[in-house]
Design a protein around this motif. Structure first.
Motif, PDB file in Angstrom:
ATOM      1  N   LYS A 117       0.814  -1.217   0.000  1.00 17.99           N
ATOM      2  CA  LYS A 117       0.000   0.000   0.000  1.00 17.99           C
ATOM      3  C   LYS A 117       0.848   1.268   0.000  1.00 17.99           C
ATOM      4  O   LYS A 117       0.326   2.361   0.170  1.00 17.99           O
ATOM      5  CB  LYS A 117      -0.917   0.001   1.219  1.00 17.99           C
ATOM      6  N   VAL A 118       2.153   1.124  -0.220  1.00 13.80           N
ATOM      7  CA  VAL A 118       3.045   2.275  -0.234  1.00 13.80           C
ATOM      8  C   VAL A 118       3.284   2.686  -1.678  1.00 13.80           C
ATOM      9  O   VAL A 118       3.678   1.877  -2.506  1.00 13.80           O
ATOM     10  CB  VAL A 118       4.387   1.951   0.449  1.00 13.80           C
ATOM     11  N   GLU A 119       3.023   3.959  -1.956  1.00 14.85           N
ATOM     12  CA  GLU A 119       3.196   4.471  -3.315  1.00 14.85           C
ATOM     13  C   GLU A 119       4.687   4.658  -3.597  1.00 14.85           C
ATOM     14  O   GLU A 119       5.446   5.117  -2.751  1.00 14.85           O
ATOM     15  CB  GLU A 119       2.469   5.802  -3.445  1.00 14.85           C
TER      16      GLU A 119
ATOM     17  N   LEU B 181       8.028   6.289  -4.818  1.00 14.16           N
ATOM     18  CA  LEU B 181       8.458   7.681  -4.779  1.00 14.16           C
ATOM     19  C   LEU B 181       9.778   7.849  -5.511  1.00 14.16           C
ATOM     20  O   LEU B 181      10.631   6.973  -5.474  1.00 14.16           O
ATOM     21  CB  LEU B 181       8.663   8.142  -3.330  1.00 14.16           C
ATOM     22  N   ALA B 182       9.938   8.981  -6.167  1.00 15.08           N
ATOM     23  CA  ALA B 182      11.232   9.325  -6.740  1.00 15.08           C
ATOM     24  C   ALA B 182      12.074  10.063  -5.698  1.00 15.08           C
ATOM     25  O   ALA B 182      13.292   9.982  -5.704  1.00 15.08           O
ATOM     26  CB  ALA B 182      11.053  10.183  -7.980  1.00 15.08           C
ATOM     27  N   HIS B 183      11.396  10.800  -4.808  1.00 20.70           N
ATOM     28  CA  HIS B 183      12.054  11.536  -3.737  1.00 20.70           C
ATOM     29  C   HIS B 183      11.255  11.341  -2.452  1.00 20.70           C
ATOM     30  O   HIS B 183      10.051  11.130  -2.487  1.00 20.70           O
ATOM     31  CB  HIS B 183      12.114  13.037  -4.044  1.00 20.70           C
ATOM     32  N   VAL B 184      11.945  11.449  -1.343  1.00 26.11           N
ATOM     33  CA  VAL B 184      11.283  11.294  -0.058  1.00 26.11           C
ATOM     34  C   VAL B 184      10.362  12.472   0.220  1.00 26.11           C
ATOM     35  O   VAL B 184       9.282  12.316   0.768  1.00 26.11           O
ATOM     36  CB  VAL B 184      12.326  11.146   1.072  1.00 26.11           C
ATOM     37  N   ILE B 185      10.794  13.662  -0.182  1.00 25.98           N
ATOM     38  CA  ILE B 185       9.962  14.845  -0.004  1.00 25.98           C
ATOM     39  C   ILE B 185       9.375  15.253  -1.348  1.00 25.98           C
ATOM     40  O   ILE B 185       9.905  14.914  -2.397  1.00 25.98           O
ATOM     41  CB  ILE B 185      10.764  16.017   0.605  1.00 25.98           C
ATOM     42  N   SER B 186       8.296  15.966  -1.304  1.00 25.56           N
ATOM     43  CA  SER B 186       7.639  16.400  -2.525  1.00 25.56           C
ATOM     44  C   SER B 186       8.511  17.415  -3.256  1.00 25.56           C
ATOM     45  O   SER B 186       8.921  18.420  -2.685  1.00 25.56           O
ATOM     46  CB  SER B 186       6.286  17.025  -2.196  1.00 25.56           C
ATOM     47  N   VAL B 187       8.806  17.137  -4.520  1.00 26.47           N
ATOM     48  CA  VAL B 187       9.633  18.016  -5.320  1.00 26.47           C
ATOM     49  C   VAL B 187       8.869  18.342  -6.594  1.00 26.47           C
ATOM     50  O   VAL B 187       8.340  17.459  -7.260  1.00 26.47           O
ATOM     51  CB  VAL B 187      10.972  17.338  -5.692  1.00 26.47           C
ATOM     52  N   GLU B 188       8.803  19.628  -6.899  1.00 24.45           N
ATOM     53  CA  GLU B 188       8.157  20.019  -8.141  1.00 24.45           C
ATOM     54  C   GLU B 188       8.937  21.170  -8.752  1.00 24.45           C
ATOM     55  O   GLU B 188       9.538  21.983  -8.042  1.00 24.45           O
ATOM     56  CB  GLU B 188       6.699  20.413  -7.924  1.00 24.45           C
ATOM     57  N   ASN B 189       8.943  21.222 -10.064  1.00 26.10           N
ATOM     58  CA  ASN B 189       9.636  22.301 -10.755  1.00 26.10           C
ATOM     59  C   ASN B 189       8.842  23.597 -10.630  1.00 26.10           C
ATOM     60  O   ASN B 189       7.621  23.590 -10.690  1.00 26.10           O
ATOM     61  CB  ASN B 189       9.821  21.963 -12.230  1.00 26.10           C
ATOM     62  N   VAL B 190       9.556  24.664 -10.459  1.00 27.72           N
ATOM     63  CA  VAL B 190       8.931  25.974 -10.407  1.00 27.72           C
ATOM     64  C   VAL B 190       9.354  26.705 -11.670  1.00 27.72           C
ATOM     65  O   VAL B 190      10.533  26.988 -11.875  1.00 27.72           O
ATOM     66  CB  VAL B 190       9.378  26.760  -9.159  1.00 27.72           C
ATOM     67  N   PHE B 191       8.396  26.937 -12.534  1.00 23.40           N
ATOM     68  CA  PHE B 191       8.683  27.595 -13.797  1.00 23.40           C
ATOM     69  C   PHE B 191       8.181  29.023 -13.761  1.00 23.40           C
ATOM     70  O   PHE B 191       7.183  29.335 -13.130  1.00 23.40           O
ATOM     71  CB  PHE B 191       8.007  26.856 -14.954  1.00 23.40           C
TER      72      PHE B 191
END
Length: 93
Positions: free
Chosen positions: A47-49, A51-61
């Motif tokens: 039931k664990v999704e 992850l590419a990173h432990v914390i949420s990372v998103e690009n800021v454009f």
């Protein structure tokens, strides 16, 4: 458990010469690593999704908007090496 024969085989394939104390040490360490991996395998992660990173990372454009640019003379004033109105850099072959 990793035994000395396994360590000797891996060392031979890797073209490594190991002293007797190193063979014993590496056999213990590799066994501990495999024991830890086995413990991790027993954990239910269905039931664990992933992850590419432990914390949420998103690009800021930011919006690509043309802005004020520098004048050629002002930029080239920062260098002593220039030729024909351009930076002169060492030739790299």
């Amino acid at each position: 458990m990793i035994n000395r024969e396994v360590v000797e085989t891996v060392a031979k394939l890797s073209r490594l010469y190991l002293e007797e104390d190193e063979i014993v040490l590496y056999a213990q360490q590799l066994s501990q690593i495999l024991d830890t991996i086995e413990e991790l395998r027993q954990i239910d992660t269905d039931k664990v999704e992933a992850l590419a990173h432990v914390i949420s990372v998103e690009n800021v454009f930011r919006e690509d908007i043309a802005g004020e640019c520098f004048h050629q003379e002002k930029v080239l004033a920062n260098t002593t090496e220039q030729m024909d109105g351009m930076f002169q850099v060492p030739k790299i072959v």
